[in-house]
Design a protein around this motif. Structure first.
Motif, mmCIF file in Angstrom:
data_model
loop_
_atom_site.group_PDB
_atom_site.id
_atom_site.type_symbol
_atom_site.label_atom_id
_atom_site.label_comp_id
_atom_site.label_asym_id
_atom_site.label_seq_id
_atom_site.Cartn_x
_atom_site.Cartn_y
_atom_site.Cartn_z
ATOM 1 N N UNK A 91 -56.259 -26.081 -91.011
ATOM 2 C CA UNK A 91 -55.122 -25.452 -91.693
ATOM 3 C C UNK A 91 -54.570 -26.310 -92.832
ATOM 4 N N UNK A 92 -55.077 -27.534 -92.969
ATOM 5 C CA UNK A 92 -54.609 -28.489 -93.979
ATOM 6 C C UNK A 92 -53.117 -28.768 -93.844
ATOM 7 N N UNK A 93 -52.697 -28.976 -92.595
ATOM 8 C CA UNK A 93 -51.293 -29.274 -92.306
ATOM 9 C C UNK A 93 -51.198 -30.400 -91.287
ATOM 10 N N UNK A 94 -50.050 -31.075 -91.324
ATOM 11 C CA UNK A 94 -49.742 -32.040 -90.290
ATOM 12 C C UNK A 94 -49.256 -31.283 -89.061
ATOM 13 N N UNK A 95 -49.699 -31.725 -87.896
ATOM 14 C CA UNK A 95 -49.264 -31.116 -86.640
ATOM 15 C C UNK A 95 -48.559 -32.184 -85.816
ATOM 16 N N UNK A 96 -47.468 -31.782 -85.203
ATOM 17 C CA UNK A 96 -46.647 -32.733 -84.470
ATOM 18 C C UNK A 96 -47.341 -33.221 -83.208
ATOM 19 N N UNK A 97 -47.387 -34.535 -83.033
ATOM 20 C CA UNK A 97 -47.827 -35.137 -81.779
ATOM 21 C C UNK A 97 -46.601 -35.404 -80.929
ATOM 22 N N UNK A 98 -45.608 -36.033 -81.549
ATOM 23 C CA UNK A 98 -44.367 -36.323 -80.826
ATOM 24 C C UNK A 98 -43.231 -36.491 -81.837
ATOM 25 N N UNK A 99 -42.052 -36.081 -81.415
ATOM 26 C CA UNK A 99 -40.839 -36.287 -82.211
ATOM 27 C C UNK A 99 -39.867 -37.061 -81.326
ATOM 28 N N UNK A 100 -39.353 -38.160 -81.847
ATOM 29 C CA UNK A 100 -38.457 -39.023 -81.079
ATOM 30 C C UNK A 100 -37.081 -38.996 -81.728
ATOM 31 N N UNK A 101 -36.111 -38.503 -80.979
ATOM 32 C CA UNK A 101 -34.727 -38.551 -81.425
ATOM 33 C C UNK A 101 -34.224 -39.958 -81.111
ATOM 34 N N UNK A 102 -33.840 -40.714 -82.122
ATOM 35 C CA UNK A 102 -33.451 -42.114 -81.922
ATOM 36 C C UNK A 102 -32.260 -42.257 -80.975
ATOM 37 N N UNK A 103 -31.386 -41.263 -80.919
ATOM 38 C CA UNK A 103 -30.237 -41.341 -80.013
ATOM 39 C C UNK A 103 -30.657 -41.143 -78.554
ATOM 40 N N UNK A 104 -31.852 -40.593 -78.311
ATOM 41 C CA UNK A 104 -32.355 -40.374 -76.954
ATOM 42 C C UNK A 104 -33.129 -41.585 -76.408
#
Length: 184
Positions: A91-104
């Protein structure tokens, strides 16, 4: 005889001059100048400015473990979070592996051994070990990994001493089964 040695010498010379592309560079698209714009296009919800970004490797595990799943990736640090993504060549796109909320984040640590370094991010149920790679791929950039650690540390996340390197799973070893043939 002389022609065989000539061809062998030519073959060795050709093979010794070959360079291979690092596996992480071959699997994760990353161009430093285009990356923020491309990432914002792929993640419309990303509204805060990107403070740091680059190529990386990531190991995801559970707290208390020293081994986990391995990914080649890119990362983007914003004021609120750390976005780690892979590349989908279809798809020529970045796909999320992980998102880290710094406050968490509960804790962070930094581990360094010779030229290898890891930023270890610890949440309630997840442990992540991220190592920043050079733009060309193939080698860990310890200074960039430490800069990422310092930037996250400045947000007020508690720092703890690392308990050691988090490793990818061991590769499967070939099984050797001896075959004994009786003499007849």
């Amino acid at each position: 005889m002389r022609s065989i040695s000539f061809w062998l010498l030519l073959g060795f010379a050709a093979l010794s001059g070959c360079k291979t592309t690092p596996y992480d560079k071959a699997t994760i698209y990353y161009e430093r100048g285009e990356f923020p714009e491309q990432l914002i296009k792929d993640y419309p919800m990303l509204s805060s400015p990107i403070l740091q970004h680059g190529r990386c490797s990531l190991i995801i595990s559970t707290p208390g473990s020293n081994t986990g799943t391995y990914y080649f990736c890119t990362y983007a640090l914003t004021a609120n979070g750390l976005y780690v993504q892979g590349w989908d060549a279809k798809t020529l796109k970045y796909v999320e592996i992980v998102r880290v909320d710094l406050s968490e984040l509960k804790k962070i640590s930094f581990y360094s051994f010779f030229r290898t370094s890891q930023l270890q991010l610890i949440e309630d149920r997840r442990l992540m070990a991220l190592s920043v790679s050079i733009d060309e791929g193939g080698y860990i950039d310890s200074a960039a990994t430490e800069r990422l650690f310092q930037a996250i540390k400045q947000t007020g996340v508690p720092v703890v001493e690392s308990k050691g390197m988090i490793n990818p799973p061991a590769p499967s070893a070939p099984m050797i089964i001896p075959i004994v043939l009786p003499r007849s």
